[in-house]
Design a protein around this motif. Sequence first.
Motif, PDB file in Angstrom:
ATOM      1  N   UNK A 261      -5.264 -15.226  -2.119  1.00  0.00           N
ATOM      2  CA  UNK A 261      -6.182 -15.493  -1.009  1.00  0.00           C
ATOM      3  C   UNK A 261      -7.630 -15.460  -1.457  1.00  0.00           C
ATOM      4  N   UNK A 262      -8.422 -16.349  -0.873  1.00  0.00           N
ATOM      5  CA  UNK A 262      -9.859 -16.299  -1.075  1.00  0.00           C
ATOM      6  C   UNK A 262     -10.433 -15.117  -0.320  1.00  0.00           C
ATOM      7  N   UNK A 263     -11.661 -14.785  -0.640  1.00  0.00           N
ATOM      8  CA  UNK A 263     -12.298 -13.635  -0.003  1.00  0.00           C
ATOM      9  C   UNK A 263     -12.366 -13.841   1.512  1.00  0.00           C
ATOM     10  N   UNK A 264     -11.918 -12.857   2.249  1.00  0.00           N
ATOM     11  CA  UNK A 264     -11.933 -12.938   3.703  1.00  0.00           C
ATOM     12  C   UNK A 264     -10.689 -13.551   4.306  1.00  0.00           C
ATOM     13  N   UNK A 265      -9.786 -14.106   3.489  1.00  0.00           N
ATOM     14  CA  UNK A 265      -8.579 -14.753   4.009  1.00  0.00           C
ATOM     15  C   UNK A 265      -7.396 -13.808   4.136  1.00  0.00           C
ATOM     16  N   UNK A 266      -7.378 -12.733   3.373  1.00  0.00           N
ATOM     17  CA  UNK A 266      -6.207 -11.855   3.382  1.00  0.00           C
ATOM     18  C   UNK A 266      -6.124 -11.083   4.698  1.00  0.00           C
ATOM     19  N   UNK A 267      -4.893 -10.755   5.089  1.00  0.00           N
ATOM     20  CA  UNK A 267      -4.641 -10.009   6.320  1.00  0.00           C
ATOM     21  C   UNK A 267      -3.641  -8.893   6.023  1.00  0.00           C
ATOM     22  N   UNK A 268      -3.633  -7.878   6.870  1.00  0.00           N
ATOM     23  CA  UNK A 268      -2.705  -6.768   6.708  1.00  0.00           C
ATOM     24  C   UNK A 268      -1.493  -6.958   7.626  1.00  0.00           C
ATOM     25  N   UNK A 269      -0.466  -6.151   7.399  1.00  0.00           N
ATOM     26  CA  UNK A 269       0.722  -6.238   8.243  1.00  0.00           C
ATOM     27  C   UNK A 269       0.394  -5.878   9.685  1.00  0.00           C
ATOM     28  N   UNK A 270      -0.578  -4.981   9.892  1.00  0.00           N
ATOM     29  CA  UNK A 270      -0.971  -4.607  11.247  1.00  0.00           C
ATOM     30  C   UNK A 270      -1.662  -5.779  11.940  1.00  0.00           C
ATOM     31  N   UNK A 271      -2.478  -6.517  11.213  1.00  0.00           N
ATOM     32  CA  UNK A 271      -3.170  -7.663  11.796  1.00  0.00           C
ATOM     33  C   UNK A 271      -2.209  -8.806  12.110  1.00  0.00           C
ATOM     34  N   UNK A 272      -1.112  -8.886  11.374  1.00  0.00           N
ATOM     35  CA  UNK A 272      -0.141  -9.954  11.580  1.00  0.00           C
ATOM     36  C   UNK A 272       0.971  -9.564  12.546  1.00  0.00           C
ATOM     37  N   UNK A 273       0.912  -8.355  13.094  1.00  0.00           N
ATOM     38  CA  UNK A 273       1.933  -7.924  14.045  1.00  0.00           C
ATOM     39  C   UNK A 273       3.246  -7.553  13.402  1.00  0.00           C
ATOM     40  N   UNK A 274       3.210  -7.162  12.118  1.00  0.00           N
ATOM     41  CA  UNK A 274       4.421  -6.806  11.390  1.00  0.00           C
ATOM     42  C   UNK A 274       4.501  -5.307  11.091  1.00  0.00           C
ATOM     43  N   UNK A 275       3.767  -4.525  11.843  1.00  0.00           N
ATOM     44  CA  UNK A 275       3.736  -3.082  11.604  1.00  0.00           C
ATOM     45  C   UNK A 275       5.078  -2.403  11.779  1.00  0.00           C
ATOM     46  N   UNK A 276       5.974  -3.015  12.546  1.00  0.00           N
ATOM     47  CA  UNK A 276       7.288  -2.428  12.746  1.00  0.00           C
ATOM     48  C   UNK A 276       8.164  -2.455  11.506  1.00  0.00           C
ATOM     49  N   UNK A 277       7.722  -3.171  10.457  1.00  0.00           N
ATOM     50  CA  UNK A 277       8.516  -3.270   9.228  1.00  0.00           C
ATOM     51  C   UNK A 277       8.140  -2.211   8.198  1.00  0.00           C
ATOM     52  N   UNK A 278       7.195  -1.333   8.529  1.00  0.00           N
ATOM     53  CA  UNK A 278       6.788  -0.280   7.594  1.00  0.00           C
ATOM     54  C   UNK A 278       6.959   1.086   8.249  1.00  0.00           C
ATOM     55  N   UNK A 279       7.078   2.116   7.410  1.00  0.00           N
ATOM     56  CA  UNK A 279       7.142   3.484   7.897  1.00  0.00           C
ATOM     57  C   UNK A 279       5.842   4.185   7.584  1.00  0.00           C
ATOM     58  N   UNK A 280       4.813   3.927   8.363  1.00  0.00           N
ATOM     59  CA  UNK A 280       3.467   4.375   8.008  1.00  0.00           C
ATOM     60  C   UNK A 280       3.331   5.896   8.028  1.00  0.00           C
ATOM     61  N   UNK A 281       4.187   6.588   8.753  1.00  0.00           N
ATOM     62  CA  UNK A 281       4.136   8.046   8.794  1.00  0.00           C
ATOM     63  C   UNK A 281       5.118   8.683   7.822  1.00  0.00           C
ATOM     64  N   UNK A 282       5.806   7.872   7.043  1.00  0.00           N
ATOM     65  CA  UNK A 282       6.811   8.395   6.123  1.00  0.00           C
ATOM     66  C   UNK A 282       6.262   8.645   4.736  1.00  0.00           C
ATOM     67  N   UNK A 283       7.106   8.376   3.742  1.00  0.00           N
ATOM     68  CA  UNK A 283       6.734   8.613   2.358  1.00  0.00           C
ATOM     69  C   UNK A 283       5.632   7.654   1.910  1.00  0.00           C
ATOM     70  N   UNK A 284       4.864   8.039   0.868  1.00  0.00           N
ATOM     71  CA  UNK A 284       3.786   7.179   0.375  1.00  0.00           C
ATOM     72  C   UNK A 284       4.320   5.814  -0.091  1.00  0.00           C
ATOM     73  N   UNK A 285       3.515   4.776   0.107  1.00  0.00           N
ATOM     74  CA  UNK A 285       3.837   3.439  -0.383  1.00  0.00           C
ATOM     75  C   UNK A 285       2.542   2.677  -0.629  1.00  0.00           C
ATOM     76  N   UNK A 286       2.630   1.594  -1.319  1.00  0.00           N
ATOM     77  CA  UNK A 286       1.455   0.802  -1.666  1.00  0.00           C
ATOM     78  C   UNK A 286       0.764   0.320  -0.392  1.00  0.00           C
ATOM     79  N   UNK A 287      -0.520   0.649  -0.281  1.00  0.00           N
ATOM     80  CA  UNK A 287      -1.316   0.219   0.859  1.00  0.00           C
ATOM     81  C   UNK A 287      -1.300   1.151   2.046  1.00  0.00           C
ATOM     82  N   UNK A 288      -0.533   2.260   1.959  1.00  0.00           N
ATOM     83  CA  UNK A 288      -0.398   3.132   3.119  1.00  0.00           C
ATOM     84  C   UNK A 288      -1.733   3.734   3.555  1.00  0.00           C
TER      85      UNK A 288
END
Length: 391
Positions: A261-288
Motif C-alpha cells: 500500500x501507498x502511504x495513507x492507503x493501508x487500513x486495519x481490521x477494525x477499520x474494515x469491520x473484521x475485528x471479530x476475526x481477532x482475539x484482541x484481549x487474548x494472547x499477544x499477536x502481531x499488531x495487537x
Amino acid sequence: MSQPSSDLRTWDQAVRPTPLHQRTSEFNVTNQWTTELGWTLPDVYQGVEAEHAALRNACTLSDLNALVTYQLAGRDVGAYLNRLAGGCGGNVKTGASRRVVLSNDQGALIADGVILRSTDKDWFLTLAVRCLDWLTLSASGFDCHVEDVSEQLCTFAVEGPSACAALLAAGCGGLEALRPGAVRLLQIGTANLVVARVSATGGLGYEVRCSAEDALFVFDRIYRDAALFRPVLVGQHARDVARLEAGHPKVGRDYHPATTANRGESRTVLELGLGGLIGIEGDPFSGRSALKKQQLSGAKHALVGLELDGSEVPVDLRLSDASGVVGKLTSVSWSPSLKRIVALADVEAKVLGSANRFQVSSRTGSAISAAIVPRPFYICPNARRTPPDAH
C-alpha cells in the motif's frame, strides 16, 4: 513499504494459464478473461446474470487458482499462527478451517484468508496476496517452515444450493454431514482431494483441492457425474457481485495489502469491520498493541455498507455529505438478489456519528442518495444448514 523484490517471480510478470485452463477455455464462449496475481481466469463465460442466478439457485463450478496456498510444517505451527493471525490462527482443529486476518506490527491489514488443517500435521494458509518473504521473516524463532505450494495444487469451487448433492453424485461421500468450515479428505479414482465447506460468495459452497496433475480428471469427473444438476461455470465477474452481496471486502479493491500500500492507503481490521476475526484481549499477536490503541482512540476510517437509491450504478465514486467529500465507493454493483444497488465505501469515521445518508453523482451529474446498512447485504438461508437442503 514496497513488496520485497525477492518475493516477485517470473509468474508475477506474465499471464499464465491455470491447471483448469484447457477446460475453462472450452466453456468461455464470450472469450472474456481477467488476470489475478499473474493467472488467467475467465471473467464471463456466457453472461453475468445467468452465472449469478446459478450461484444463488443451482450448482456452479469456479476456478479459484488465483488463491495463493502456503503449506506450513514444524513443531511450532500452532504458536506461529496464533502470533501471526490475531491470536487465534493456531486454534484450528484437525478437519477444520478458519477465516483469519494477518496484520503487521502497526496493525495494518496485510490480507484476510483461510487457515485449513486437513490432518494433524498438514496446515495450509490460503490468501489472495503473495507475502512469502513476510511470512518467512515472521517465522523467525519458531520451528515452522513456510512453503508456497500454489503451483503444485489446483483449487476450484463447487457452490450453490445443489452443490452438496452434486458432489455426492460425483462420489464425494459424507459431505452432507460437513458443517461450515469443516474439512474432509476424499478420493475420486486415484486422485486425493481436500474438500472444505468454505465459500466467499455467501451461499452454500465447497472448495476442492487436488494436485495440479489430477486437476482435469477431478474437474471432469465432478462435472460429468453432477450432470443431473446442470452445473454452470461461473467467472470472476459474477463471483465479485456475489462476494459484494456477502459483504466481503476484496483485496486490491476494498483495501490494499500493507506490504504494497501507498502511504495513507493501508487500513486495519477494525477499520474494515473484521475485528471479530481477532482475539484482541487474548494472547499477544502481531499488531495487537496498535489495534488496542486504535480501539481506545477511535479509528480514522471505516468500511461501511451502502444501499443506493434507484437502479443506476454511479461512475463517480466520490461520496459526499453536507460538509463535502467524505469518502469513496470501493465496490459497487447492482445486486440481482436484492434488486438494488449495493456498495462498500471507505469513509472518514468522524462523519458516522452525524450522518447515515450520503450522495454520489450519476452519469448525468444528478445526486443519488445512499444509506448505510449492515453487512452482509444478502444472507443465503442454506449457507449454514447441516445437512444442507439439496435442490
